[in-house]
Scaffold this motif. Structure first.
Motif, PDB file in Angstrom:
ATOM      1  N   TYR A 186      40.193  46.825  44.774  1.00  0.00           N
ATOM      2  CA  TYR A 186      41.505  46.682  45.427  1.00  0.00           C
ATOM      3  C   TYR A 186      41.500  45.486  46.374  1.00  0.00           C
ATOM      4  O   TYR A 186      42.487  44.764  46.463  1.00  0.00           O
ATOM      5  N   GLY A 187      40.392  45.300  47.090  1.00  0.00           N
ATOM      6  CA  GLY A 187      40.291  44.152  47.986  1.00  0.00           C
ATOM      7  C   GLY A 187      40.372  42.843  47.229  1.00  0.00           C
ATOM      8  O   GLY A 187      41.078  41.916  47.643  1.00  0.00           O
ATOM      9  N   PHE A 188      39.651  42.767  46.105  1.00  0.00           N
ATOM     10  CA  PHE A 188      39.673  41.547  45.296  1.00  0.00           C
ATOM     11  C   PHE A 188      41.083  41.287  44.765  1.00  0.00           C
ATOM     12  O   PHE A 188      41.603  40.170  44.866  1.00  0.00           O
ATOM     13  N   LEU A 189      41.704  42.324  44.205  1.00  0.00           N
ATOM     14  CA  LEU A 189      43.042  42.180  43.625  1.00  0.00           C
ATOM     15  C   LEU A 189      44.073  41.810  44.695  1.00  0.00           C
ATOM     16  O   LEU A 189      44.902  40.925  44.483  1.00  0.00           O
ATOM     17  N   ALA A 190      44.017  42.475  45.838  1.00  0.00           N
ATOM     18  CA  ALA A 190      44.958  42.186  46.928  1.00  0.00           C
ATOM     19  C   ALA A 190      44.840  40.729  47.366  1.00  0.00           C
ATOM     20  O   ALA A 190      45.847  40.034  47.542  1.00  0.00           O
ATOM     21  N   ALA A 191      43.613  40.261  47.521  1.00  0.00           N
ATOM     22  CA  ALA A 191      43.405  38.887  47.967  1.00  0.00           C
ATOM     23  C   ALA A 191      43.813  37.878  46.891  1.00  0.00           C
ATOM     24  O   ALA A 191      44.374  36.820  47.207  1.00  0.00           O
ATOM     25  N   ALA A 192      43.537  38.190  45.633  1.00  0.00           N
ATOM     26  CA  ALA A 192      43.938  37.286  44.547  1.00  0.00           C
ATOM     27  C   ALA A 192      45.457  37.131  44.525  1.00  0.00           C
ATOM     28  O   ALA A 192      45.977  36.013  44.381  1.00  0.00           O
TER      29      ALA A 192
END
Length: 145
Positions: free
Chosen positions: A8-14
């Motif tokens: 979720y962190g990766f997706l949110a930041a992307a």
């Protein structure tokens, strides 16, 4: 903390990179304050990947860091934690990572216009990452099943 939180962190930041980060770059570029072009496909790095892909990847990695540390960030509001994270990103990347790894001048050679641009971009990125991360966690796939 589990693997899903880091995803979720990766997706949110992307998503934050493609939207808010690049929109701030666009505004600063059009104002003549930043030479970088938003959503650039110009090849970068040793593998020649498009600049935007590089930004999404590294932004996503910063998002996994946010997922791991957001509990310890001060502030009661999500946007405030994201703002603090974005400002900490600027300090960490410009005082350690860029000078040591990329041999760039310490904090952009104290160019205050560039420092202000970076702080604005990363604070917007941090706030957006935090808000999207919390939204993704609250609306996980398990709640739809």
């Amino acid at each position: 903390m589990n693997l899903t939180d880091f995803a979720y962190g990766f997706l949110a930041a992307a998503i934050a990179v493609v939207t808010v980060h690049q929109c701030i770059v666009l505004v600063l570029n059009k104002a003549g304050l930043l030479p970088s072009s938003p959503w650039s496909t110009k090849p970068i790095g040793p593998w020649g990947v498009p600049t935007i892909v590089n930004s999404i990847f590294w932004g996503g990695l910063w998002g996994t860091v946010y997922a791991g540390v957001h509990h310890w960030l001060p502030g009661s509001e999500t946007w405030c934690k994201g703002l603090i994270f974005g400002l900490l990103m600027a300090l960490v990347s410009n005082f350690t990572l860029l000078p040591l790894i990329k041999r760039k001048p310490l904090f952009m050679d104290m160019n205050f216009k560039m420092i202000a641009c970076v702080l604005l971009i990363l604070s917007g990125f941090g706030m957006t990452t935090a808000l999207l991360y919390e939204w993704l966690r609250a609306n996980s796939l398990s709640s739809f099943l």
